[in-house]
Enzyme design. Structure first.
Site, PDB file in Angstrom:
ATOM      1  N   HIS A  92      45.277 -57.540 -15.206  1.00 28.44           N
ATOM      2  CA  HIS A  92      45.279 -56.092 -15.468  1.00 28.44           C
ATOM      3  C   HIS A  92      43.915 -55.528 -15.082  1.00 28.44           C
ATOM      4  CE1 HIS A  92      46.167 -52.265 -16.945  1.00 28.44           C
ATOM      5  NE2 HIS A  92      46.517 -52.526 -18.188  1.00 28.44           N
TER       6      HIS A  92
ATOM      7  N   TYR B 224      40.708 -49.931 -17.830  1.00 28.99           N
ATOM      8  CA  TYR B 224      40.270 -51.035 -18.697  1.00 28.99           C
ATOM      9  C   TYR B 224      39.155 -51.841 -18.011  1.00 28.99           C
ATOM     10  CZ  TYR B 224      44.126 -49.577 -21.604  1.00 28.99           C
ATOM     11  OH  TYR B 224      44.938 -48.815 -22.419  1.00 28.99           O
TER      12      TYR B 224
END
Ligand SMILES: Cc1cc2nc3c(=O)[nH]c(=O)nc-3n(C[C@H](O)[C@H](O)[C@H](O)COP(=O)(O)O)c2cc1C
Length: 351
Positions: free
Chosen positions: A176, A181
């Site tokens: 991810h 993030y």
């Protein structure tokens, strides 16, 4: 519903992995894990019901304790996490499905309360505003710059998570690196203010992501590794910078040299064109720079996706909210039935 053909045909994702169709279940945080981050039987049932997807990509699963940014998200860093994830992968495989784990560290999108009182780690010391989703009165704040030692240890933690995911029976992992993030915080100028070998230039800013891909690929095999990217800035207070396109074109050119399974767009609305991507959508930008499998995501209607895949704008599509509303989405498509509409209240329970 118009005819869906190409999307329902099988697809060879890599020499290891053949998918039943080109419709993937997008990763979606459901925040229903046990308090210790273990997945539950209800999660196994929820994923198994959707095993008809060409590939399920799990909700973001945290790689280590300082990567947590929400309550009740699952982890993959304790022995019991691995054991409980085995129940999930077995349930999905029993139904003939394929499943990748999305491995996740939120970076600055956290709060000291989640991570033992420390400031969240990030590429740089920055500050986020705003209330933490799914809380009443917890607010984001300052992050601190990861040291070189911490960066090395983070890379190792991604590789460990990939290894543990395979031990738990997953078919692969999705790194991810999207949606603002941790990895994305290194990839955008807005959050990467570093002056060392992880900052300042496209090559340096891509280094962390590439080292993670290589560390995971070396441990579990590159054909079992995918990556999710958001070249456009859109979530978690990311702000676009005209130089971002150079970082992502460099990163994608380097990913072309690695035999990974795919690059997946991380976006909620893929019709949006980004100034910092020179007027392109995220998937157009990725397609123009990356030569391997491209998975589009973000508000796709399946009839439109069918057309765009046939015209080779991308190779596969990941579907999020409609998969929550329709566990039997693939059957409905085959039987040309209408899909039920998604409603945010469906997030309250796992069905
Ligand atoms: C409830 C919810 C949770 C999500 N959690 C994640 C996540 O954990 N990881 C991720 O990469 N994207 C996450 N997303 C984004 C989805 O993967 C997907 O990109 C987005 O929902 C757009 O696709 P859709 O229009 O088909 O729903 C989430 C989306 C929703 C609605």
């Amino acid at each position: 519903m118009n005819k869906i053909n190409t999307l329902l045909e099988s697809y060879q994702l890599s020499n290891q992995l053949s998918l039943k169709n080109r419709i993937l279940m997008a990763p979606m945080t459901r925040a229903k894990a046990d308090n210790d981050g273990s997945p539950t039987q209800a999660m196994a049932d929820y994923y198994a019901k959707r095993a008809d997807a060409g590939l399920i990509i799990t909700e973001g699963t945290v790689i280590r304790p300082d990567g947590i940014g929400y309550f009740n998200v699952p982890g993959i860093f304790k022995k019991q996490h691995i054991e409980k994830w085995k129940v999930v992968t077995e349930a999905v495989h029993k139904e003939g499905g394929r499943i990748f784990m999305q491995i996740w560290h939120v970076g600055r999108v956290s709060h000291p309360l989640f991570i033992g009182g420390d400031l969240p780690l990030s590429a740089s010391a920055t500050s986020m505003q705003g209330r933490i989703r799914r809380t009443q009165n917890m607010y984001y704040g300052k992050s601190r710059e990861a040291t070189l030692e911490e960066i090395n240890s983070l890379i190792q933690s991604y590789a460990d998570a990939a290894y543990h995911a395979i031990s738990a029976g997953f078919d692969g992992v999705e790194i991810h690196a999207a949606n603002g993030y941790l990895i994305d915080q290194f990839l955008h100028y807005h959050t990467n203010l570093r002056q060392d070998i992880y900052g300042k230039t496209p090559k340096n800013m891509s280094r962390f992501a590439l080292e993670i891909v290589k560390a995971c690929g070396d441990v579990i095999g590159y054909s079992r590794v995918g990556i999710r990217l958001s070249p456009g800035a859109y979530l978690n207070e990311m702000v676009g910078d005209s130089r971002d396109a150079d970082v992502f074109s460099y990163l994608l050119s380097k990913l072309n040299d690695l035999p990974i399974a795919y690059v997946h767009t991380g976006n909620f609305d893929d019709s949006v064109k980004f100034n910092e991507l020179r007027g392109q959508s995220m998937t157009q930008f990725i397609r123009n720079h990356y030569h391997g499998n491209v998975i589009a995501s973000g508000g796709y209607d399946l009839t439109d996706a069918e057309k765009l895949v046939s015209q080779k704008h991308f190779d596969l599509v990941s579907i999020g909210r409609p998969f929550i509303a329709n566990p039997d989405l693939i059957t409905k498509l085959k039987q040309k039935k209408n899909l039920d509409s998604y409603d945010a209240s469906m997030l309250d329970s796992l069905n």
